[in-house]
Design an enzyme around this catalytic site. Sequence first.
Site, mmCIF file in Angstrom:
data_model
loop_
_atom_site.group_PDB
_atom_site.id
_atom_site.type_symbol
_atom_site.label_atom_id
_atom_site.label_comp_id
_atom_site.label_asym_id
_atom_site.label_seq_id
_atom_site.Cartn_x
_atom_site.Cartn_y
_atom_site.Cartn_z
ATOM 1 C CG ASP A 182 79.211 168.540 34.567
ATOM 2 O OD1 ASP A 182 78.480 167.691 35.092
ATOM 3 O OD2 ASP A 182 79.299 169.709 34.977
ATOM 4 C CD GLU A 233 71.314 167.562 35.314
ATOM 5 O OE1 GLU A 233 71.348 168.798 35.254
ATOM 6 O OE2 GLU A 233 71.730 166.914 36.293
#
Length: 646
Positions: free
Chosen positions: A32, A206
């Site tokens: 991420d 997401e």
Amino acid sequence: MCKRIFHALVLAACVTAAHAQNPIIRNQFTADPTARVFNGRVYLFPSHDIISPVAPEKRWFAMPDYHMFSSTDLVEWTDHGVILSQEQVPWGDPAAYSMWAPDCVEHNGKYYFFFPDAPKTEPGRRRGFGIGVAVADGLFAPKFVPQDKPIEGVSGIDPCVMKAADGHHYLFWAAGGLVVARLKDNLLELDGEPQRIGGLPDGFKEGPFAFERGGKYYLTYPWVRHDGGTECLAYAMADSPMGPYTYKGIIMGESPSGCWTNHHSIVMFKDQWYLFYHHNDYSPSFDKNRSACVDSLFFRPDGTISEVVPTRRGVGVSDARKPVQLDRYSDIGGGAAIEYHDTADCFRGWKTVFAGRGAWVRYNHVDTKSGCAENVCLRVKTTGKARFALRLGSYETMLDVDDTRGEWQEKDISVGTMPEGVSDLTLTLQDGRDAEVDWLSLTEQPRERYFVKPATGKTSPDSDGFIRRWLLLEPIDKPNRSNTVFTDSYLREHLNMTYYDGQDAMLPKDGSRVTAGGRQLTWHAMESNRFNVKLFRFATGLEKREYGVLFHAVTVIDCDRDIADVRLAAGSNSASMWWIDGEEVLLLSGDRRMVKDDVVSRKLTLKKGRHVLRGAVINGPGMSDFCVRFIDGKGRPVTGYKVTLK
């Protein structure tokens, strides 16, 4: 002959592992990746994947903390250590391992770190996620202080904060879809009701990342576009930060490695846009351990984004004086292939296998950094003689390699003066077969070798009594922002802690592995070419973390008679503790520099037989090395014993 005016960059030899471009962080999992540019430097704020220490059988996401990394060139990255851990969050569950994708922005001279976490469980309360904020005054040795409570009115994951042209900051997050809300000027509270973002194609979404360019707002996000598929990266555009957003297309397709997730950020640095993302390169069989990558991103004239194809090569210009990892190639052919060094420890990186004549690999944008480079160092393994052709632009030379008998060796080969500046590098196997190359470097002189693999059997201390043969464990993460904490009490507490099974009882073997802090670490038998053992070079050679770590060292002293009235004398950078047969004999505390015989023990008697000498060296933001010997009452070296690793 070119006058040699530059000494070759020195790195640890014989323990050098992958020096790859993608992934960009090579000693831990980094998922991420949120990249931000502050003060002319790129800062990377990823999540930190580990194998869950409480439920490893679950095979699920486990993230205990956040590291911060930075770079000035997107090639060399500095790990600034842990900036926030789950135990520090007042409202968070300290054992949830739910520190998922974060973000960080600067506002009014302060830095605001946004992160998701699972809240402490309360009766009757559904678990879910909150989004918290930690604030720091700067990024030099930052101290991020988390707020007492998460942002009210926000439940979800993957925060992203964008400052819009209207001067306001907007928070985007994921919660069964994508959500946006304006923040108050304190960046700690919502300024209005959250708004769900509609108008996007169906499918799971997401990880929103939003940015502004040319008066348009871009909302980018991971998206599962096919039933049963994995995530690609998609985007939509709008004229306002709150939307409405119109879907525009794909930024990056599904991972070629089958990694189910992708998560990303997009920034401009030095007039070029870049896409940061993650794949599971270092964990091919478990896609919940991901690694950050970066590739260039380009816009079409109408403002839409050209699809990015993930590369091994990544971005930036590679310093040819350092190991150039050819397996992170720009192009490959002729029967050349890439394989892991060790599928049981993928952090050891990859190698390029040249199956036969004509196999080749090209690596673009290497800089010799000198007009005097006349040495090629090649880490190679062969089962017979081999000849390679090395090409740098229009320059070409032959590299003849003797049979290494199936063992990895570093070969220094003198060549004609290589061209100065940036060129594409191509290596082709001209003669031989089944040759493997780990890396090569281009230097003015052969590189200094700090370590060699020790010969079998016993050895002696050097003429000055220094012990050079050791078993060294790969560094254990032990984040410390300063060396000033290394007081006697701190060291006795932390250096006597048990970090892995059998720590004090076992005599490790070369290549044996232990698990410490959720990471598998390997013992290496090493012979130092200097009297002082360069732990910093040991770590950099393995592409391991050099700062904020703990090193363990073990060797065996074998006496054929009693040796009375000796003292153990040690120097270390920074602090260290030393044990003989399990008994503490020496403690070097404080922020030290490595000095011979800096601290000397009480009188000791080395009885006839074998004695296990152990050391633990800890550092904060600095290099590490040590030197150890026995001396007599007049300070003269004691050498009447043997050193062995068995």
